[in-house]
Structures are given as C-alpha cells and as structure tokens.
Design a protein around this motif. Structure first.
Motif, mmCIF file in Angstrom:
data_model
loop_
_atom_site.group_PDB
_atom_site.id
_atom_site.type_symbol
_atom_site.label_atom_id
_atom_site.label_comp_id
_atom_site.label_asym_id
_atom_site.label_seq_id
_atom_site.Cartn_x
_atom_site.Cartn_y
_atom_site.Cartn_z
ATOM 1 N N ILE A 70 0.038 -2.077 -8.132
ATOM 2 C CA ILE A 70 -1.231 -1.577 -8.322
ATOM 3 C C ILE A 70 -2.289 -2.545 -9.128
ATOM 4 O O ILE A 70 -3.457 -2.429 -9.081
ATOM 5 C CB ILE A 70 -0.952 -0.579 -9.467
ATOM 6 C CG1 ILE A 70 -2.129 0.225 -9.764
ATOM 7 C CG2 ILE A 70 -0.340 -1.203 -10.716
ATOM 8 C CD1 ILE A 70 -1.724 1.639 -10.513
ATOM 9 N N LEU A 114 1.059 6.345 -7.344
ATOM 10 C CA LEU A 114 -0.213 7.237 -7.541
ATOM 11 C C LEU A 114 0.179 8.752 -7.446
ATOM 12 O O LEU A 114 0.005 9.499 -8.426
ATOM 13 C CB LEU A 114 -1.332 6.861 -6.602
ATOM 14 C CG LEU A 114 -1.965 5.463 -6.759
ATOM 15 C CD1 LEU A 114 -3.036 5.563 -5.935
ATOM 16 C CD2 LEU A 114 -2.259 5.146 -8.232
ATOM 17 N N LEU A 146 -3.360 10.977 -7.457
ATOM 18 C CA LEU A 146 -4.056 11.207 -6.119
ATOM 19 C C LEU A 146 -4.988 12.326 -6.269
ATOM 20 O O LEU A 146 -5.916 12.461 -5.350
ATOM 21 C CB LEU A 146 -3.040 11.472 -5.079
ATOM 22 C CG LEU A 146 -2.356 10.098 -4.614
ATOM 23 C CD1 LEU A 146 -1.192 10.448 -3.584
ATOM 24 C CD2 LEU A 146 -3.181 8.974 -4.127
ATOM 25 N N GLY A 172 -6.912 3.064 -5.193
ATOM 26 C CA GLY A 172 -5.545 2.861 -5.835
ATOM 27 C C GLY A 172 -5.036 1.699 -6.580
ATOM 28 O O GLY A 172 -4.007 1.577 -7.042
ATOM 29 N N ALA A 181 -7.325 7.717 -2.118
ATOM 30 C CA ALA A 181 -7.158 7.596 -3.483
ATOM 31 C C ALA A 181 -8.256 7.649 -4.324
ATOM 32 O O ALA A 181 -9.301 6.803 -4.013
ATOM 33 C CB ALA A 181 -6.406 6.648 -3.903
ATOM 34 N N ASN A 202 1.994 1.710 -3.404
ATOM 35 C CA ASN A 202 0.745 2.093 -4.345
ATOM 36 C C ASN A 202 0.749 3.721 -4.225
ATOM 37 O O ASN A 202 0.287 4.345 -5.167
ATOM 38 C CB ASN A 202 -0.565 1.487 -3.741
ATOM 39 C CG ASN A 202 -1.642 1.989 -4.530
ATOM 40 O OD1 ASN A 202 -2.311 2.781 -3.933
ATOM 41 N ND2 ASN A 202 -1.966 1.179 -5.666
ATOM 42 N N ARG A 203 0.621 4.299 -3.050
ATOM 43 C CA ARG A 203 0.420 5.672 -2.715
ATOM 44 C C ARG A 203 1.593 6.268 -3.463
ATOM 45 O O ARG A 203 1.404 7.343 -3.692
ATOM 46 C CB ARG A 203 0.101 5.924 -1.364
ATOM 47 C CG ARG A 203 -1.084 5.454 -0.836
ATOM 48 C CD ARG A 203 -2.336 5.636 -1.762
ATOM 49 N NE ARG A 203 -3.535 5.323 -1.134
ATOM 50 C CZ ARG A 203 -4.417 4.474 -1.282
ATOM 51 N NH1 ARG A 203 -3.957 3.575 -2.350
ATOM 52 N NH2 ARG A 203 -5.567 4.171 -0.803
ATOM 53 N N ARG A 244 0.981 -1.225 -0.093
ATOM 54 C CA ARG A 244 -0.033 -0.090 0.095
ATOM 55 C C ARG A 244 0.748 1.357 -0.203
ATOM 56 O O ARG A 244 0.626 2.227 -0.692
ATOM 57 C CB ARG A 244 -0.966 0.055 1.066
ATOM 58 C CG ARG A 244 -2.004 1.010 1.152
ATOM 59 C CD ARG A 244 -2.970 0.962 2.335
ATOM 60 N NE ARG A 244 -4.133 1.704 2.295
ATOM 61 C CZ ARG A 244 -5.160 1.517 1.505
ATOM 62 N NH1 ARG A 244 -5.352 0.465 0.974
ATOM 63 N NH2 ARG A 244 -6.243 2.453 1.500
#
Length: 353
Positions: free
Chosen positions: A279, A14, A20, A303, A258, A10-11, A7
């Motif tokens: 992702i 993004l 985002l 996300g 997200a 992922n952020r 995670r």
C-alpha cells in the motif's frame, strides 16, 4: 506455490479494510471486523469510519463510547486502540505477555518496581474513583516516594487494562484522560480469546500476510507455531516471502477498481504489516512516517498512498506524492463537510508538519 503480486495484495487488503467501497455496516460491526481502530488522537477513529461506511455520522461513534459499547485502551503494539467492549475483554488477556515484555525492555523496566503491588493499589484507587494520570501518579508517589512517577504510571498501564473514559476520545475533545479498569467500566470480567483465534481474525482483516506481518501488527512474538498448526492457505509474494490466508477468504482481482480514500493519521492499514509495499511505496515512507513518531493522514489513489493530508483551521491541505486525479479534491470537500470545516482545499508542495 501461487505468487501474489503487490497489486493482488493491495486489493485484498483494501477489501478487508472496507476501502473498496463504503459499506452499510454499523460502526460497532466495522470496528469489530477491523479488530479496532488506532486511537492515539481523538478524531482519527471518526475519520476512519467515515471513509469506510455509508452514511456514517459522528454522533454514532460518540454514542458507542458514552454507552460503554466501545472503549479506548492500550492493546496491539502497546498503543491506544478503540475496540468494542467484547473485544476489549477478549483481546487484552492474550496481549498481556507482549505488554509486559515491552515494559521490561523499556527504560521504565530498569526501575525494579513491584508490579503486583503497584497494580493492586492502582486497581483499588481507580475502581473507587476514576482518576487522571496526574492524580493517580501523586497517589502512587506517596506510596513509593523517590520512584519515577512516569515509570509507576507505565507499570499501571502495563499490568491493568485501563480504559480512557468519555469525554476523552469524543470528537474534538482533548484534555487530561480519566481512567478506570475495563472490568469496572464494563461491569464484567475478561473473556479471553485464543492466540489461534487472534491470528485468524488478523488474517480476516489484513491478510494474506506473513508471520512477521502478524507479529508487527500485534507486537506478539513466536507466532510461527500458531500459523503452523492452523489450516491455512499458503502463497508467496513477489520476493518469495511465504504468506498465509484463511481458506475461504476473498481475494479480489488485482484489476478491481479502487476509489480515492482519505485515511486518518495512524490508520492501521499502514501499520499492520512488516512489509508495507502492498500500500505504501518504500520511497514514500519518509513523507508519511515522521521522525517524531507521527503517521500522517494519507490519500489512496488506485489503492496506493499518493498524498498526505492535514485539516487545519484555515484549510484542508493535500501534499501530493505524484500527480493526483480530480477525484481527490472532490473527496477532500466531502471530508471537510463531514468535519464541519468550512475551509478551502489547498494542494501544497511540502509535507504538512
């Protein structure tokens, strides 16, 4: 060593891919930050910018193409990308060894062609007058009768930076591409970047990432030595793979919200890592990557890839991979409006073909 969860990765991805929130950037600045947009098909780069930028209009990208500020040519992974003029002249030389190696490994490399002679004649032809592949192929076949025309054209694509000229690449425009060299179209010579700078820019757009990830994105090999000489921060993922990042790069909190986002076909967000789990769940890859080499448009929810989508003449279809929130339909209507498509939104059970 700090462990970055899926995670957290992922952020970070993004954020760096402008997903985002919708950013107040010019399309040219966004394309530069993303190190180009995958551009095998005509419309996906437009959708890629719409989903990332606040108030993006199709005519903005069209103007960049017709004004020679942005071009389409073979770059990373030997695939068509849309990049700024500056990046075209900076990136193509550093990627040239990869393009030549890919050609040598391909079936066309067995033709034993004289690449230098082919490049010399092709340059003279396309710089005198931009040509379609069909016209260029006929001219090359006259000089090398009996040789496979497709192999000759691939030799040109490998040795010369051939840009596809407008109207090819404009929204909704198909047909045979016409090409000339990047130097002739842009009116200036190459200005090569370094491999070190290429890796830094990759991390800025896709990091944190492993050496294998950078090699997957670029198509280049032997990047370990580049990573080793750069002053980078190091992490590991949950599988113990070593990851690298720029010292001052922002990595948002894993719980950062997200929004729902529609990614176009072939979006680089899905193509630029050896491990796409940050992702795309491995079990969902067959629904996105088809057997005939297509990469479907996808919908991100929290996300992660949660559905595929396709705009058809009669509907914008969404194929869920799990239960979707109402925001997906709302964003689908916004996408249809951007495309000037007065069609309903349909949720279907099987992936679109």
């Amino acid at each position: 060593m700090t462990v970055l969860t899926r995670r957290a990765l992922n952020r970070a991805l993004l954020h760096r891919q402008l997903l985002l929130r919708r950013w107040k950037l010019t399309p040219a600045k966004a394309i530069e930050r993303l190190i180009g947009l995958q551009a095998q098909a005509t419309n996906p780069p437009y959708v890629a910018l719409w989903t990332r930028l606040d108030g993006f209009r199709r005519e903005q990208l069209t103007r960049l193409l017709t004004d020679r500020k942005v071009v389409r040519l073979a770059l990373m992974r030997s695939t068509l990308h849309m990049v700024t003029a500056d990046d075209c002249l900076a990136l193509r030389p550093v990627l040239q060894p990869m393009l030549e190696a890919a050609y040598t490994r391909s079936v066309y490399g067995r033709e034993n062609l004289d690449l230098d002679k082919i490049a010399k004649l092709a340059r003279e032809l396309v710089e005198a007058e931009p040509l379609t592949n069909a016209d260029l192929g006929r001219a090359l076949a006259e000089r090398w009768p009996g040789k496979d025309v497709t192999a000759l054209l691939h030799a040109v694509r490998t040795t010369l930076a051939i840009v596809q000229l407008p109207p090819r690449g404009l929204w909704g425009v198909g047909g045979q591409p016409t090409g000339t060299t990047a130097e002739a179209w842009l009116g200036r010579p190459f200005n090569p970047t370094s491999t070190d700078e290429l890796v830094r820019r990759y991390l800025a757009a896709f990091g944190p990432a492993s050496v294998a990830d950078a090699q997957q994105w670029s198509g280049l090999t032997r990047l370990r030595e580049v990573f080793d000489r750069l002053a980078l921060k190091t992490f590991t993922d949950e599988n113990g793979v070593q990851l690298y990042d720029l010292p001052d790069a922002r990595r948002p909190h894993p719980d950062t919200p997200a929004p729902v986002r529609f990614l176009p076909e072939f979006d680089n967000t899905l193509l630029s890592h050896a491990d796409r789990a940050r992702i795309l769940a491995p079990e969902h890859k067959p629904h996105v990557f088809t057997n005939n080499g297509l990469i479907r448009g996808t919908v991100l929810v929290d996300g992660f890839v949660a559905a595929t989508w396709k705009l058809r003449p009669d509907a914008l279809t969404v194929t869920p991979l799990w239960a979707l929130p109402d925001e997906v339909e709302q964003e689908a209507h916004r996408l249809a409006a951007f495309a000037d498509a007065d069609v309903p939104i349909r949720f279907v059970a099987e992936p679109a073909t």
